[in-house]
Write a protein that holds these residues in place. Structure first.
Motif, PDB file in Angstrom:
ATOM      1  N   ARG A  42      25.180 -14.901   7.319  1.00 60.38           N
ATOM      2  CA  ARG A  42      24.907 -14.271   8.598  1.00 60.38           C
ATOM      3  C   ARG A  42      25.487 -12.853   8.630  1.00 60.38           C
ATOM      4  N   LEU A  43      26.727 -12.693   8.133  1.00 58.73           N
ATOM      5  CA  LEU A  43      27.358 -11.369   8.099  1.00 58.73           C
ATOM      6  C   LEU A  43      26.481 -10.389   7.331  1.00 58.73           C
ATOM      7  N   VAL A  46      23.306  -9.494   9.268  1.00 57.94           N
ATOM      8  CA  VAL A  46      23.551  -8.606  10.417  1.00 57.94           C
ATOM      9  C   VAL A  46      23.896  -7.201   9.940  1.00 57.94           C
ATOM     10  N   LEU A  63      26.322   4.819  19.471  1.00 58.03           N
ATOM     11  CA  LEU A  63      25.586   3.928  18.573  1.00 58.03           C
ATOM     12  C   LEU A  63      24.783   2.914  19.375  1.00 58.03           C
ATOM     13  N   THR A  64      23.508   2.798  19.081  1.00 59.21           N
ATOM     14  CA  THR A  64      22.676   1.789  19.739  1.00 59.21           C
ATOM     15  C   THR A  64      21.402   1.598  18.938  1.00 59.21           C
ATOM     16  N   GLU A  65      20.815   0.397  19.050  1.00 60.94           N
ATOM     17  CA  GLU A  65      19.522   0.168  18.410  1.00 60.94           C
ATOM     18  C   GLU A  65      18.382   0.523  19.356  1.00 60.94           C
ATOM     19  N   MET A  70      22.467   1.433  27.054  1.00 56.36           N
ATOM     20  CA  MET A  70      22.545   0.774  28.360  1.00 56.36           C
ATOM     21  C   MET A  70      23.297   1.621  29.376  1.00 56.36           C
ATOM     22  N   LEU A  92      34.672   3.389  24.193  1.00 57.05           N
ATOM     23  CA  LEU A  92      34.996   2.029  24.609  1.00 57.05           C
ATOM     24  C   LEU A  92      36.397   1.954  25.194  1.00 57.05           C
TER      25      LEU A  92
ATOM     26  N   ARG B   2      30.160  -2.896  26.988  1.00 57.72           N
ATOM     27  CA  ARG B   2      30.452  -3.240  25.608  1.00 57.72           C
ATOM     28  C   ARG B   2      29.472  -2.411  24.780  1.00 57.72           C
ATOM     29  N   PHE B   3      29.468  -2.607  23.478  1.00 59.65           N
ATOM     30  CA  PHE B   3      28.495  -1.886  22.662  1.00 59.65           C
ATOM     31  C   PHE B   3      27.118  -2.522  22.814  1.00 59.65           C
ATOM     32  N   SER B   4      26.141  -1.993  22.132  1.00 65.33           N
ATOM     33  CA  SER B   4      24.778  -2.538  22.211  1.00 65.33           C
ATOM     34  C   SER B   4      24.756  -3.932  21.571  1.00 65.33           C
ATOM     35  N   PRO B   5      23.773  -4.769  21.924  1.00 65.02           N
ATOM     36  CA  PRO B   5      23.766  -6.161  21.422  1.00 65.02           C
ATOM     37  C   PRO B   5      23.911  -6.262  19.900  1.00 65.02           C
ATOM     38  N   LEU B   6      23.211  -5.423  19.163  1.00 65.04           N
ATOM     39  CA  LEU B   6      23.249  -5.523  17.703  1.00 65.04           C
ATOM     40  C   LEU B   6      24.625  -5.117  17.154  1.00 65.04           C
ATOM     41  N   VAL B   7      25.216  -4.094  17.743  1.00 65.75           N
ATOM     42  CA  VAL B   7      26.553  -3.673  17.311  1.00 65.75           C
ATOM     43  C   VAL B   7      27.569  -4.775  17.639  1.00 65.75           C
ATOM     44  N   GLN B   9      26.885  -7.973  17.790  1.00 65.95           N
ATOM     45  CA  GLN B   9      26.635  -9.038  16.805  1.00 65.95           C
ATOM     46  C   GLN B   9      27.315  -8.726  15.480  1.00 65.95           C
ATOM     47  N   LEU B  10      27.288  -7.442  15.105  1.00 67.85           N
ATOM     48  CA  LEU B  10      27.921  -7.038  13.848  1.00 67.85           C
ATOM     49  C   LEU B  10      29.424  -7.299  13.923  1.00 67.85           C
ATOM     50  N   ALA B  13      30.135 -10.938  13.661  1.00 65.72           N
ATOM     51  CA  ALA B  13      29.896 -11.462  12.315  1.00 65.72           C
ATOM     52  C   ALA B  13      31.093 -11.200  11.409  1.00 65.72           C
ATOM     53  N   PHE B  14      31.791 -10.081  11.616  1.00 67.58           N
ATOM     54  CA  PHE B  14      32.953  -9.769  10.777  1.00 67.58           C
ATOM     55  C   PHE B  14      34.102 -10.749  11.009  1.00 67.58           C
ATOM     56  N   GLN B  26      36.011  -4.698  15.167  1.00 65.17           N
ATOM     57  CA  GLN B  26      35.430  -3.486  15.770  1.00 65.17           C
ATOM     58  C   GLN B  26      35.600  -2.294  14.830  1.00 65.17           C
ATOM     59  N   MET B  30      32.526  -0.174  13.194  1.00 66.14           N
ATOM     60  CA  MET B  30      32.421   1.267  13.442  1.00 66.14           C
ATOM     61  C   MET B  30      32.463   2.060  12.133  1.00 66.14           C
ATOM     62  N   LEU B  33      29.156   1.662  10.288  1.00 69.72           N
ATOM     63  CA  LEU B  33      28.006   2.362  10.884  1.00 69.72           C
ATOM     64  C   LEU B  33      28.214   3.872  10.923  1.00 69.72           C
TER      65      LEU B  33
END
Lengths: 201, 201
Positions: A42-43, A46, A63-65, A70, A92, B2-7, B9-10, B13-14, B26, B30, B33
């Motif tokens: 999964r890591l 992602v 940073l954003t996809e 938001m 943050l 918070r950060f964007s959903p994908l960030v 998730q990353l 995952a760590f 975090q 960072m 990316l």
């Protein structure tokens, strides 16, 4: 003896992470292969997806996809305040401290001419265009209190001076909860020079 | 915020990596990316390849992408000595200490009936078959000096007792370079009971 070539490659690859030396990299590789293959899978997935999809917000460069993040999309923020930070992590930290309800602009670094990092590399053309839209009344220059951060703040201040916005900088002083004994001299003298009338609440 | 959903998730995952809490996760996300996308890409690819290809050596059960590991293949090791360890990391530690020139057998854990880890889960059928080949003269039981490691060593000792091999265990005592003040009582009394005649070299 070392491990097999592929296991060695895995350990080497972990060294790319901050603060990960040979021992930690070995522990991570072993943990992943011995006990956490689904989590490792999964890591990896992602990481690949994030590297592929995460870019910069078109308005604030965080940073954003998404095309626009938001926070820039939110209707509940004050458009007259803009806080300029060096990194998404700084953004943050300010958000988590609470209190600031304006918008952000993320530089992703600071000016560093010797390393080829000029105004456009940190998005100052976009920042100037943003201020030129006319909605912003105050820009808080929240770059780091380092030599590079200060220099970047000064550069931005002169860049924006002709746009008639108020410019501010975070206050310098002793950190809350710290002990004076461990505060460096530069910070202490800044705190002395900026001393405030005592207010008993 | 918070950060964007994908960030996010990353970062989550760590957390699968050992010793990685929210702050470190975090920082890793960072760093990857912001500054290390090529290294991150490589890390992800190597993780996927290793998860896919790395299995257990058919002879010693250490981690390897080959059918039989380099150490089992080596003609320069003593076939009459077999060292049983709980993990590939333990095997590496013994190799790096130097001195042992025999072969290894890796359990990938210890007996733990309550967790459903029985003799076959740690490869003891393979170990017994290996000893039954008749080449091995001495088995060094180098499981950890913990309750589980001791119990596993005792189980293996009784399993192998009928095969007529010599069985040994690593010596217990005070660690080299340590200070007695900080050595636990169990270790100290073991070291007293196992005291040796003083040899002035």
């Amino acid at each position: 003896m070392r491990f097999s070539p592929l296991v060695e490659q895995l350990m080497d690859a972990f060294r790319v992470l901050p603060g990960v030396g040979p021992k930690t990299a070995q522990r991570m590789a072993m943990h992943l292969l011995e006990r956490e293959r689904p989590g490792g899978q999964r890591l990896a997935e992602v990481i690949l997806q994030a590297i592929e999809e995460v870019g910069y917000c078109q308005r604030c460069r965080t940073l954003t996809e998404a095309e626009v993040c938001m926070l820039c999309e939110s209707p509940r923020r004050d458009d007259s305040l803009l806080c300029v930070v060096e990194s998404p992590a700084d953004q943050l930290a300010i958000e988590e401290a609470g209190g600031f309800k304006g918008r952000y602009f993320v530089l992703h670094g600071h000016l560093s001419p010797l390393d080829g990092v000029g105004p456009e590399s940190i998005g100052l053309d976009l920042l100037e265009a943003r201020v030129a839209e006319g909605l912003i009344e105050e820009v808080v220059l929240a770059t780091n209190p380092t030599i590079e951060g200060e220099a970047t703040a000064h550069y931005i201040a002169s860049l924006l001076s002709e746009h008639g916005v108020k410019l501010s900088r975070l206050a310098y002083g002793v950190p809350m909860g710290g002990e004076l004994e461990y505060v460096d001299g530069g910070t202490l003298s800044r705190a002395f020079n900026g001393r405030l009338p005592f207010a008993s609440e």
